[in-house]
Structures are given as C-alpha cells and as structure tokens.
Motif scaffolding. Structure first.
Motif, mmCIF file in Angstrom:
data_model
loop_
_atom_site.group_PDB
_atom_site.id
_atom_site.type_symbol
_atom_site.label_atom_id
_atom_site.label_comp_id
_atom_site.label_asym_id
_atom_site.label_seq_id
_atom_site.Cartn_x
_atom_site.Cartn_y
_atom_site.Cartn_z
ATOM 1 N N TYR A 79 5.751 -20.655 14.235
ATOM 2 C CA TYR A 79 5.884 -21.609 13.266
ATOM 3 C C TYR A 79 6.975 -21.465 12.536
ATOM 4 C CZ TYR A 79 5.125 -23.992 8.705
ATOM 5 O OH TYR A 79 5.366 -24.684 7.714
ATOM 6 N N ARG A 80 7.689 -22.633 12.344
ATOM 7 C CA ARG A 80 8.914 -22.763 11.578
ATOM 8 C C ARG A 80 8.734 -23.742 10.470
ATOM 9 N NH1 ARG A 80 12.691 -20.291 15.234
ATOM 10 N NH2 ARG A 80 11.287 -19.293 17.001
ATOM 11 N N ASN A 81 9.580 -23.189 9.183
ATOM 12 C CA ASN A 81 9.610 -24.159 7.995
ATOM 13 C C ASN A 81 10.322 -25.239 8.551
ATOM 14 O OD1 ASN A 81 7.960 -22.679 6.359
ATOM 15 N ND2 ASN A 81 9.457 -20.849 6.350
ATOM 16 N N ALA A 82 10.493 -26.130 7.363
ATOM 17 C CA ALA A 82 11.340 -27.629 7.694
ATOM 18 C C ALA A 82 12.859 -27.068 7.854
ATOM 19 C CB ALA A 82 11.045 -28.457 6.691
ATOM 20 N N ASP A 83 13.365 -26.054 7.264
ATOM 21 C CA ASP A 83 14.773 -25.715 7.322
ATOM 22 C C ASP A 83 15.059 -24.904 8.476
ATOM 23 O OD1 ASP A 83 13.368 -23.309 6.477
ATOM 24 O OD2 ASP A 83 14.993 -23.022 4.871
ATOM 25 N N GLY A 84 13.980 -24.676 9.591
ATOM 26 C CA GLY A 84 14.299 -23.782 10.649
ATOM 27 C C GLY A 84 14.144 -22.518 10.443
ATOM 28 N N SER A 85 13.754 -21.865 9.261
ATOM 29 C CA SER A 85 13.509 -20.367 9.009
ATOM 30 C C SER A 85 11.993 -20.324 9.601
ATOM 31 C CB SER A 85 13.571 -20.258 7.406
ATOM 32 O OG SER A 85 12.778 -20.711 6.732
ATOM 33 N N ILE A 86 12.076 -19.031 9.996
ATOM 34 C CA ILE A 86 10.580 -18.489 10.731
ATOM 35 C C ILE A 86 9.495 -18.067 9.403
ATOM 36 C CG2 ILE A 86 9.440 -16.708 11.932
ATOM 37 C CD1 ILE A 86 12.057 -16.492 13.788
ATOM 38 N N ALA A 87 8.405 -18.380 9.558
ATOM 39 C CA ALA A 87 7.357 -18.065 8.621
ATOM 40 C C ALA A 87 6.398 -17.186 9.308
ATOM 41 C CB ALA A 87 6.646 -19.251 8.081
ATOM 42 N N GLU A 88 5.844 -16.147 8.867
ATOM 43 C CA GLU A 88 4.669 -15.226 9.305
ATOM 44 C C GLU A 88 3.466 -16.109 9.569
ATOM 45 O OE1 GLU A 88 7.018 -12.873 6.274
ATOM 46 O OE2 GLU A 88 6.246 -14.789 6.086
ATOM 47 N N MET A 89 2.794 -17.027 8.789
ATOM 48 C CA MET A 89 1.678 -17.579 8.924
ATOM 49 C C MET A 89 1.732 -18.867 8.090
ATOM 50 S SD MET A 89 -1.292 -17.592 9.925
ATOM 51 C CE MET A 89 -2.256 -17.935 8.590
ATOM 52 N N CYS A 90 0.834 -19.619 8.496
ATOM 53 C CA CYS A 90 0.501 -21.020 7.900
ATOM 54 C C CYS A 90 -0.912 -21.331 7.823
ATOM 55 C CB CYS A 90 1.330 -22.250 8.524
ATOM 56 S SG CYS A 90 1.146 -23.723 7.901
ATOM 57 N N VAL A 113 -11.777 -19.082 18.134
ATOM 58 C CA VAL A 113 -10.396 -19.289 18.602
ATOM 59 C C VAL A 113 -9.759 -18.397 17.972
ATOM 60 C CG1 VAL A 113 -8.487 -20.450 19.508
ATOM 61 C CG2 VAL A 113 -10.825 -21.609 19.401
ATOM 62 N N PRO A 114 -9.159 -17.107 18.743
ATOM 63 C CA PRO A 114 -8.223 -16.066 18.215
ATOM 64 C C PRO A 114 -6.656 -16.657 18.340
ATOM 65 C CG PRO A 114 -8.864 -15.280 20.197
ATOM 66 C CD PRO A 114 -9.709 -16.440 20.073
ATOM 67 N N VAL A 115 -5.898 -16.543 17.310
ATOM 68 C CA VAL A 115 -4.585 -17.230 17.443
ATOM 69 C C VAL A 115 -3.883 -15.928 17.046
ATOM 70 C CG1 VAL A 115 -2.935 -18.953 16.630
ATOM 71 C CG2 VAL A 115 -5.239 -19.575 17.145
ATOM 72 N N ALA A 116 -2.732 -15.716 17.760
ATOM 73 C CA ALA A 116 -1.725 -14.562 17.434
ATOM 74 C C ALA A 116 -0.658 -15.535 16.681
ATOM 75 C CB ALA A 116 -0.990 -14.136 18.731
ATOM 76 N N THR A 117 -0.204 -14.699 15.336
ATOM 77 C CA THR A 117 0.619 -15.129 14.722
ATOM 78 C C THR A 117 1.544 -13.985 14.321
ATOM 79 O OG1 THR A 117 -0.301 -14.638 12.712
ATOM 80 C CG2 THR A 117 -0.822 -16.820 13.542
ATOM 81 N N ARG A 118 2.668 -14.241 13.409
ATOM 82 C CA ARG A 118 3.644 -13.043 13.045
ATOM 83 C C ARG A 118 2.772 -12.171 12.123
ATOM 84 N NH1 ARG A 118 6.993 -17.326 14.758
ATOM 85 N NH2 ARG A 118 8.656 -16.647 16.354
ATOM 86 N N ALA A 119 1.980 -12.950 11.593
ATOM 87 C CA ALA A 119 0.997 -12.150 10.764
ATOM 88 C C ALA A 119 -0.305 -11.345 11.132
ATOM 89 C CB ALA A 119 0.755 -12.817 9.531
ATOM 90 N N GLY A 163 -0.231 -12.213 4.572
ATOM 91 C CA GLY A 163 0.792 -12.215 5.541
ATOM 92 C C GLY A 163 2.116 -13.016 5.388
ATOM 93 N N ASN A 164 2.144 -13.702 4.280
ATOM 94 C CA ASN A 164 3.270 -14.104 3.684
ATOM 95 C C ASN A 164 2.971 -14.096 2.005
ATOM 96 O OD1 ASN A 164 1.614 -16.165 3.473
ATOM 97 N ND2 ASN A 164 2.663 -17.909 4.225
ATOM 98 N N PRO A 165 4.476 -13.985 1.448
ATOM 99 C CA PRO A 165 4.204 -13.656 0.027
ATOM 100 C C PRO A 165 4.061 -14.870 -1.129
ATOM 101 C CG PRO A 165 6.570 -13.893 0.552
ATOM 102 C CD PRO A 165 5.620 -14.314 1.787
ATOM 103 N N HIS A 166 3.007 -14.870 -2.102
ATOM 104 C CA HIS A 166 2.865 -15.717 -2.991
ATOM 105 C C HIS A 166 2.895 -15.098 -4.169
ATOM 106 C CE1 HIS A 166 1.219 -18.646 0.117
ATOM 107 N NE2 HIS A 166 0.957 -17.599 0.588
ATOM 108 N N ALA A 167 3.428 -15.986 -5.383
ATOM 109 C CA ALA A 167 3.349 -15.751 -6.634
ATOM 110 C C ALA A 167 2.589 -16.865 -7.190
ATOM 111 C CB ALA A 167 4.702 -15.815 -7.385
ATOM 112 N N VAL A 168 1.533 -16.542 -7.768
ATOM 113 C CA VAL A 168 0.414 -17.481 -8.501
ATOM 114 C C VAL A 168 0.485 -17.443 -9.832
ATOM 115 C CG1 VAL A 168 -2.070 -17.822 -8.576
ATOM 116 C CG2 VAL A 168 -1.213 -17.113 -6.502
ATOM 117 N N ALA A 169 0.801 -18.661 -10.417
ATOM 118 C CA ALA A 169 1.250 -18.787 -11.994
ATOM 119 C C ALA A 169 0.032 -19.731 -12.674
ATOM 120 C CB ALA A 169 2.612 -19.497 -12.125
#
Length: 287
Positions: A79-90, A113-119, A163-169
């Motif tokens: 998985y890649r974000n729209a700017d090309g950067s790699i993301a761990e999960m989506c 279905v098991p799916v391997a991800t960076r997370a 698996g990726n960071p979130h700030a919940v406000a």
C-alpha cells in the motif's frame, strides 16, 4: 505504448487504484512518481492511494527487508499513500484488496482470507448475510494522550496504534467536526510531538451522536482529508469505547463522510472492521 491493467475500488468512498502484479513482473520497485501520477484526480485515474496486489514471495524478492516478517499468507498488500509514501496498513484498502481476490477466484470461496501487510497479517472474511467484508485488524494499542494543533486551535487527542499511528481528537457537540482544508500530518504545526509521532500521524476529529454512535472526519498522512479511513475509524472506536467504559463486543457505528462502518472490539482484544468494498472499474493505463 502498451498499457498495464488496473482496477478502481473504494470502501465507504476511500478510493484506491489497484495494480494486479501477482508475480512482481510488471511494476518492480513501485516508485513515488508513478503512484502520484496514478492517484492524480485530473491527469490520472484518481485515488487516495495505490494497492499493489502481489504474492508475498514476490514482494519479499522486491523488498528483502520483508523476508521473515510477513508470515505464510499467499497475498501481500503493498500500500502506498497518494504522495507515494509507504503506509503500514489500510483498513478500507484491505477489504477492497480481498474483494478483488474473491471476484477473480484467487482465493477459496467462503474461506477467511489472510493478507500480509507491513503491519502483519490481517484476516478478511465475508460478513454473514451481507455482501460486506469484515477485516480483523488485530490488537489495538491504546497509548498516551497528545495535542492536535491546527492554526490557533488545539484539541486533546488520544494516541491509538493499529499498525499505523492515529491521534483521536474529541470535539464539543457544537463543533462541526474540526478544521476544513489541508491538515495532513501536522509536521510543521507548533506543538507537533515529533517524539510521539516520528513518522507523521493520521488525525481523526470525532463528535458523539448517541450511545455507541459517533461521526468523524479524518486527515491522513500522505493523502490529506479523505472520505473515510478504516484504521482511523477503528482507532476512534477504541478510544471512544475506552472513554465510555463500554463492555467488549459492543458494536459501534462510526459515520464517515463516505458512509458507515461497524466496528467491534472483541473480548479477546481484536478489532473487527465491517463495511462495504466495491470494485467500480477496470481498464488499462500507460501511466
């Protein structure tokens, strides 16, 4: 110039370009410029990110650093974000990814279905009695509090890792779900906590609507504001359920601009994300 195949899909309007590259022969080391071109909504196909559909063994050849970290799952979601950067999960992306595998008969019918991800490995199954898919995103990490600052406004937030960071406000009832316009990873904002979020952070602005029911907007690192974020919705659910003192296995409805997701934090400490996953187009592109 010859083209190569693509699909376009979305989960609650969080949309993706899918690249079937099963044996890693077409795209090789997928570069930032190609991802940006594919995600361009005026000159490309358009999307919040790119999902390369590739076998795990082929991905490990392209990126040897993944060897031994991706388990025995046959398929890997690159998985890649729209700017090309790699993301761990989506979370929305992994459901769309599996929708493609099911539609093409690339996985056994009816089986999880098991799916391997960076997370790590995430398991996706068809929700009973519906056409929606359920993604088991694993155990959440409910971490420290932080502060989200946009311009002159600040909000207290809860750090949740899926698996990726979130700030919940959490917002007041009178707030309109936070700031509009570009927010992104807030790396340049005063007060940004580089120690807590060294690789940027996804930010969710949340308003309570009722018991086990919230609405949110999300600003994703690498993509900006999107219509939905699956891991973000799960982070919101975990932070809200913790604040509510809710019992495990309570299903929360999380409304996003693109629809509704249903999320359950189970008694065995797993977060289950249920929602639609739709393939809307297929074709070839020379981008």
């Amino acid at each position: 110039m010859g083209g190569y195949p693509f699909l376009k899909g979305h989960g609650t309007e969080n949309d993706f370009v899918l690249l079937p590259d099963h044996d890693g022969a077409v795209h090789g080391a997928l570069d930032d410029a190609r991802v940006v071109a594919l995600c361009d909504r005026r000159a490309g196909i358009g999307g919040d990110g790119v999902l390369r559909v590739i076998r795990t063994r082929s991905m490990a050849r392209i990126d040897p650093a993944l060897e031994g970290r991706v388990g025995s799952a046959e398929w890997f979601m690159d998985y890649r974000n729209a700017d090309g950067s790699i993301a761990e999960m989506c979370g929305n992306g992994v459901r769309v990814f599996v929708r493609h595998l099911i539609d093409e008969g690339l996985v056994p019918a009816g089986a999880p279905v098991p799916v391997a991800t960076r997370a790590g490995i995430k398991t996706v199954s068809v929700a009973s009695g519906t056409d929606e898919l359920v993604a088991d995103l694993g155990r959440p990490l409910l971490l420290d509090s932080s502060t989200v600052t946009v311009g002159n406004a600040s909000w207290k937030a809860r750090h949740v890792d899926l698996g990726n960071p979130h700030a919940v406000a959490f917002l007041d009832d009178a707030d309109d779900l936070g700031p509009h316009g570009p927010v992104g990873p807030l790396l340049d904002e005063p007060g940004y906590d580089h120690d807590l979020y060294p690789h940027g952070v996804n930010i969710e602005f949340v308003r309570r609507l009722g018991p086990a029911h919230v609405a949110m907007r999300v600003h994703e690192r690498g993509s900006g504001e999107t219509r939905s974020c699956g891991t973000g919705a799960c982070a919101v659910m975990v932070a809200t359920a913790d604040a509510d003192g809710a019992s495990r296995n309570t299903a929360y409805a999380v409304d996003v601009p693109g629809g509704r997701l249903t999320i359950t934090w189970t008694a065995d400490d797993r977060v289950l994300l249920q929602g639609p996953a739709v393939i809307v187009a297929t074709g070839t592109t020379s981008l």
